[in-house]
Design a protein around this motif. Structure first.
Motif, PDB file in Angstrom:
ATOM      1  N   GLU A 232     -23.275 -36.941  17.448  1.00  0.00           N
ATOM      2  CA  GLU A 232     -21.954 -36.400  17.107  1.00  0.00           C
ATOM      3  C   GLU A 232     -20.934 -36.721  18.191  1.00  0.00           C
ATOM      4  OE1 GLU A 232     -21.621 -32.511  15.037  1.00  0.00           O
ATOM      5  OE2 GLU A 232     -20.520 -31.908  16.852  1.00  0.00           O
ATOM      6  N   LEU A 233     -19.802 -37.283  17.766  1.00  0.00           N
ATOM      7  CA  LEU A 233     -18.699 -37.528  18.686  1.00  0.00           C
ATOM      8  C   LEU A 233     -17.985 -36.216  18.997  1.00  0.00           C
ATOM      9  CD1 LEU A 233     -17.122 -40.765  17.109  1.00  0.00           C
ATOM     10  CD2 LEU A 233     -19.062 -40.568  18.680  1.00  0.00           C
ATOM     11  N   GLU A 234     -17.109 -36.244  19.966  1.00  0.00           N
ATOM     12  CA  GLU A 234     -16.397 -35.023  20.366  1.00  0.00           C
ATOM     13  C   GLU A 234     -15.550 -34.446  19.236  1.00  0.00           C
ATOM     14  OE1 GLU A 234     -15.285 -34.786  24.898  1.00  0.00           O
ATOM     15  OE2 GLU A 234     -14.778 -36.811  24.174  1.00  0.00           O
ATOM     16  N   ASP A 235     -15.073 -35.302  18.320  1.00  0.00           N
ATOM     17  CA  ASP A 235     -14.250 -34.806  17.220  1.00  0.00           C
ATOM     18  C   ASP A 235     -15.081 -34.345  16.027  1.00  0.00           C
ATOM     19  OD1 ASP A 235     -15.141 -37.172  16.126  1.00  0.00           O
ATOM     20  OD2 ASP A 235     -13.165 -38.096  15.912  1.00  0.00           O
ATOM     21  N   GLY A 236     -16.415 -34.369  16.165  1.00  0.00           N
ATOM     22  CA  GLY A 236     -17.292 -33.885  15.109  1.00  0.00           C
ATOM     23  C   GLY A 236     -17.849 -34.956  14.192  1.00  0.00           C
ATOM     24  N   PHE A 237     -17.317 -36.183  14.266  1.00  0.00           N
ATOM     25  CA  PHE A 237     -17.843 -37.257  13.420  1.00  0.00           C
ATOM     26  C   PHE A 237     -19.252 -37.623  13.863  1.00  0.00           C
ATOM     27  CE2 PHE A 237     -18.544 -41.770  12.445  1.00  0.00           C
ATOM     28  CZ  PHE A 237     -18.346 -41.743  11.065  1.00  0.00           C
ATOM     29  N   GLN A 238     -20.140 -37.818  12.892  1.00  0.00           N
ATOM     30  CA  GLN A 238     -21.525 -38.141  13.194  1.00  0.00           C
ATOM     31  C   GLN A 238     -21.879 -39.559  12.748  1.00  0.00           C
ATOM     32  OE1 GLN A 238     -24.194 -35.163  11.652  1.00  0.00           O
ATOM     33  NE2 GLN A 238     -23.373 -33.536  12.937  1.00  0.00           N
ATOM     34  N   PHE A 239     -22.688 -40.222  13.546  1.00  0.00           N
ATOM     35  CA  PHE A 239     -23.259 -41.510  13.172  1.00  0.00           C
ATOM     36  C   PHE A 239     -24.766 -41.427  13.371  1.00  0.00           C
ATOM     37  CE2 PHE A 239     -22.531 -41.837  17.721  1.00  0.00           C
ATOM     38  CZ  PHE A 239     -23.642 -42.523  18.200  1.00  0.00           C
ATOM     39  N   GLY A 240     -25.485 -42.272  12.644  1.00  0.00           N
ATOM     40  CA  GLY A 240     -26.940 -42.247  12.730  1.00  0.00           C
ATOM     41  C   GLY A 240     -27.499 -43.557  13.250  1.00  0.00           C
ATOM     42  N   ILE A 241     -28.698 -43.481  13.805  1.00  0.00           N
ATOM     43  CA  ILE A 241     -29.452 -44.671  14.197  1.00  0.00           C
ATOM     44  C   ILE A 241     -30.852 -44.538  13.595  1.00  0.00           C
ATOM     45  CG2 ILE A 241     -30.346 -46.094  16.064  1.00  0.00           C
ATOM     46  CD1 ILE A 241     -28.155 -45.041  17.859  1.00  0.00           C
ATOM     47  N   ILE A 242     -31.255 -45.555  12.846  1.00  0.00           N
ATOM     48  CA  ILE A 242     -32.603 -45.590  12.282  1.00  0.00           C
ATOM     49  C   ILE A 242     -33.479 -46.372  13.241  1.00  0.00           C
ATOM     50  CG2 ILE A 242     -34.010 -46.413  10.355  1.00  0.00           C
ATOM     51  CD1 ILE A 242     -31.680 -45.801   8.511  1.00  0.00           C
ATOM     52  N   GLU A 243     -34.533 -45.727  13.750  1.00  0.00           N
ATOM     53  CA  GLU A 243     -35.299 -46.225  14.886  1.00  0.00           C
ATOM     54  C   GLU A 243     -36.778 -46.426  14.529  1.00  0.00           C
ATOM     55  OE1 GLU A 243     -33.150 -43.738  18.408  1.00  0.00           O
ATOM     56  OE2 GLU A 243     -34.132 -42.552  16.840  1.00  0.00           O
ATOM     57  N   PRO A 244     -37.116 -47.458  13.780  1.00  0.00           N
ATOM     58  CA  PRO A 244     -38.524 -47.658  13.397  1.00  0.00           C
ATOM     59  C   PRO A 244     -39.426 -47.995  14.567  1.00  0.00           C
ATOM     60  CG  PRO A 244     -37.190 -49.546  12.756  1.00  0.00           C
ATOM     61  CD  PRO A 244     -36.230 -48.482  13.206  1.00  0.00           C
ATOM     62  N   HIS A 245     -38.838 -48.324  15.727  1.00  0.00           N
ATOM     63  CA  HIS A 245     -39.650 -48.662  16.891  1.00  0.00           C
ATOM     64  C   HIS A 245     -40.084 -47.426  17.680  1.00  0.00           C
ATOM     65  CE1 HIS A 245     -37.239 -52.246  15.943  1.00  0.00           C
ATOM     66  NE2 HIS A 245     -38.281 -52.933  16.363  1.00  0.00           N
ATOM     67  N   LYS A 246     -39.578 -46.267  17.322  1.00  0.00           N
ATOM     68  CA  LYS A 246     -39.952 -45.037  18.027  1.00  0.00           C
ATOM     69  C   LYS A 246     -41.310 -44.544  17.517  1.00  0.00           C
ATOM     70  CE  LYS A 246     -36.352 -44.218  20.730  1.00  0.00           C
ATOM     71  NZ  LYS A 246     -35.402 -43.138  20.450  1.00  0.00           N
ATOM     72  N   ASP A 247     -42.111 -44.006  18.425  1.00  0.00           N
ATOM     73  CA  ASP A 247     -43.451 -43.557  18.071  1.00  0.00           C
ATOM     74  C   ASP A 247     -43.441 -42.461  17.013  1.00  0.00           C
ATOM     75  OD1 ASP A 247     -44.824 -45.304  19.718  1.00  0.00           O
ATOM     76  OD2 ASP A 247     -44.750 -43.962  21.445  1.00  0.00           O
ATOM     77  N   ASP A 248     -42.378 -41.651  16.987  1.00  0.00           N
ATOM     78  CA  ASP A 248     -42.351 -40.517  16.060  1.00  0.00           C
ATOM     79  C   ASP A 248     -41.626 -40.830  14.749  1.00  0.00           C
ATOM     80  OD1 ASP A 248     -39.797 -40.723  17.035  1.00  0.00           O
ATOM     81  OD2 ASP A 248     -39.564 -38.596  17.527  1.00  0.00           O
ATOM     82  N   PHE A 249     -41.221 -42.094  14.543  1.00  0.00           N
ATOM     83  CA  PHE A 249     -40.435 -42.441  13.358  1.00  0.00           C
ATOM     84  C   PHE A 249     -41.177 -42.124  12.069  1.00  0.00           C
ATOM     85  CE2 PHE A 249     -39.269 -45.629  10.104  1.00  0.00           C
ATOM     86  CZ  PHE A 249     -37.936 -45.297   9.939  1.00  0.00           C
ATOM     87  N   CYS A 250     -42.487 -42.332  12.065  1.00  0.00           N
ATOM     88  CA  CYS A 250     -43.273 -42.184  10.836  1.00  0.00           C
ATOM     89  C   CYS A 250     -43.809 -40.767  10.623  1.00  0.00           C
ATOM     90  CB  CYS A 250     -44.449 -43.153  10.855  1.00  0.00           C
ATOM     91  SG  CYS A 250     -43.965 -44.896  11.026  1.00  0.00           S
ATOM     92  N   ALA A 251     -43.575 -39.879  11.573  1.00  0.00           N
ATOM     93  CA  ALA A 251     -44.224 -38.570  11.539  1.00  0.00           C
ATOM     94  C   ALA A 251     -43.903 -37.780  10.278  1.00  0.00           C
ATOM     95  CB  ALA A 251     -43.842 -37.764  12.782  1.00  0.00           C
ATOM     96  N   ALA A 252     -42.675 -37.905   9.784  1.00  0.00           N
ATOM     97  CA  ALA A 252     -42.269 -37.129   8.610  1.00  0.00           C
ATOM     98  C   ALA A 252     -41.951 -38.039   7.422  1.00  0.00           C
ATOM     99  CB  ALA A 252     -41.058 -36.261   8.954  1.00  0.00           C
ATOM    100  N   CYS A 253     -42.580 -39.215   7.368  1.00  0.00           N
ATOM    101  CA  CYS A 253     -42.293 -40.149   6.274  1.00  0.00           C
ATOM    102  C   CYS A 253     -42.599 -39.509   4.929  1.00  0.00           C
ATOM    103  CB  CYS A 253     -43.109 -41.428   6.439  1.00  0.00           C
ATOM    104  SG  CYS A 253     -42.760 -42.658   5.160  1.00  0.00           S
ATOM    105  N   ASN A 254     -41.627 -39.582   4.038  1.00  0.00           N
ATOM    106  CA  ASN A 254     -41.786 -38.996   2.697  1.00  0.00           C
ATOM    107  C   ASN A 254     -41.562 -40.023   1.601  1.00  0.00           C
ATOM    108  OD1 ASN A 254     -39.026 -39.393   3.013  1.00  0.00           O
ATOM    109  ND2 ASN A 254     -38.452 -37.442   2.058  1.00  0.00           N
ATOM    110  N   ARG A 255     -41.678 -41.330   1.942  1.00  0.00           N
ATOM    111  CA  ARG A 255     -41.267 -42.390   1.029  1.00  0.00           C
ATOM    112  C   ARG A 255     -42.445 -43.201   0.502  1.00  0.00           C
ATOM    113  NH1 ARG A 255     -38.189 -41.754   5.158  1.00  0.00           N
ATOM    114  NH2 ARG A 255     -39.112 -43.339   6.492  1.00  0.00           N
ATOM    115  N   ILE A 256     -42.353 -43.559  -0.763  1.00  0.00           N
ATOM    116  CA  ILE A 256     -43.268 -44.494  -1.395  1.00  0.00           C
ATOM    117  C   ILE A 256     -42.408 -45.518  -2.131  1.00  0.00           C
ATOM    118  CG2 ILE A 256     -43.531 -43.165  -3.537  1.00  0.00           C
ATOM    119  CD1 ILE A 256     -46.458 -44.881  -1.766  1.00  0.00           C
TER     120      ILE A 256
END
Length: 324
Positions: A232-256
């Motif tokens: 979140e930026l200081e003005d409240g706007f949010q951006f995301g980063i999708i990080e498949p290289h992180k060890d915990d990326f798959c921990a909550a995978c809900n996709r088929i």
């Protein structure tokens, strides 16, 4: 309820309706020849719907239509309407490169589509053309506006590539901030179908670039149903980063994932898959559901992009067949 061997609940089905694409993006399929799967090898919309309907009955709450480029397959709005008419409160979404959206956005909305993810890798026309290997930016921007005019909820996807569009990330973020669109930067997932030498930016590098203009953004608590970590930026706007290289990326995978040829794919990284084509074509839906549960039971715990012995592992998966 659909549960895999690691206790993860699966309520999200991604359905690829075609492997065809009108772009040749460097991170996906830059050299793919026009030797596509014959149409008769693809599941019809009616057969795809049989499986989707059964999956919804088993607990799927979100369906995303992907490709290739899904808008290349004729009659897509009728397919979307089939799903919407069966369960109008389903989270029904689509991922597209946006090039065909100017004439399709309103039809998709009228059919029942609720949300749309659109690729926008640069706001520099030359850079966008270099990535997609055709002149695309003006038409994609028209497509984004058409989606907004139709009332679709918009997310923008951007894949940063070193030495190509890394200098454009802040401009993409600012564009989305000015329009009120969610933007997600996606770490390049190394695969042997990408252009030789293509290198992505990791999340720390992406954040460092954004910090050149917005140094005081902060991490927000993670929603485990989302593949992205948001900031979140200081003005409240949010951006995301999708990080498949992180060890915990798959921990909550809900996709088929289901391909246009009828293969169920448990993990984006691995080639493992089982076909439901014969089952749905013969109207043996119980068998198709049994295959789905078998695929989930064998789903791996995590991908191998986080392996560090040789920087990052390379997947043999063709993302244009699965929609990423």
């Amino acid at each position: 309820m659909l549960i895999d061997g690691f206790g993860r609940k699966h309520d999200y089905l991604r359905v690829s309706v075609t492997e065809r694409c009108n772009f040749r993006c460097q991170y996906c399929m830059p050299e793919k020849p026009f030797s596509w799967v014959p149409k008769e090898n693809l599941l019809s919309y009616e057969d795809l719907f049989k499986f989707i309907k059964a999956s919804i009955d088993e607990g799927i709450k979100k369906v995303r239509i992907t490709g290739g480029e899904p808008l290349l397959r004729e009659g897509l709005e009728q397919f979307i309407k089939m799903i919407y008419d069966y369960k109008n409160d389903i989270d029904l979404a689509l991922t597209t490169n946006g090039f065909l959206l100017p004439n399709a956005a309103q039809k998709l909305k009228d059919a029942g589509l609720k949300r749309i993810n659109i690729s926008l890798d640069s706001l520099n026309a030359a850079t966008a053309a270099k990535i997609a290997q055709k002149d695309v930016l003006e038409t994609v921007l028209e497509g984004i506006q058409a989606a907004a005019d139709a009332g679709l909820k918009i997310k923008i996807n951007c894949v940063p590539i070193k030495g190509i569009n890394d200098v454009d990330l802040v401009e993409v973020l600012d564009f989305c901030k000015s329009k009120g669109y969610v933007v997600r930067f996606i770490e390049f997932m190394e695969n042997n179908h990408a252009k030789d030498g293509a290198k992505g930016l990791n999340s720390d590098e992406i954040k460092a670039i954004i910090a050149t203009k917005y140094p005081n953004f902060k991490m927000v608590p993670r929603d485990n149903s989302s593949p992205a970590q948001y900031y979140e930026l200081e003005d409240g706007f949010q951006f995301g980063i999708i990080e498949p290289h992180k060890d915990d990326f798959c921990a909550a995978c809900n996709r088929i994932r289901l391909t246009a040829e009828g293969f169920l794919i448990p993990c984006l990284y691995f080639e493992d898959a089982m076909s439901i084509k014969d089952a749905v074509r013969s109207n043996n839906i119980d068998e198709a559901v049994a295959i789905l549960k078998k695929v989930l039971a064998g789903k791996p715990e995590k991908n191998k992009w986080s392996n560090k012995k040789d920087d990052n592992e390379i997947s043999t998966r063709a993302f244009y067949q699965t929609g990423g």
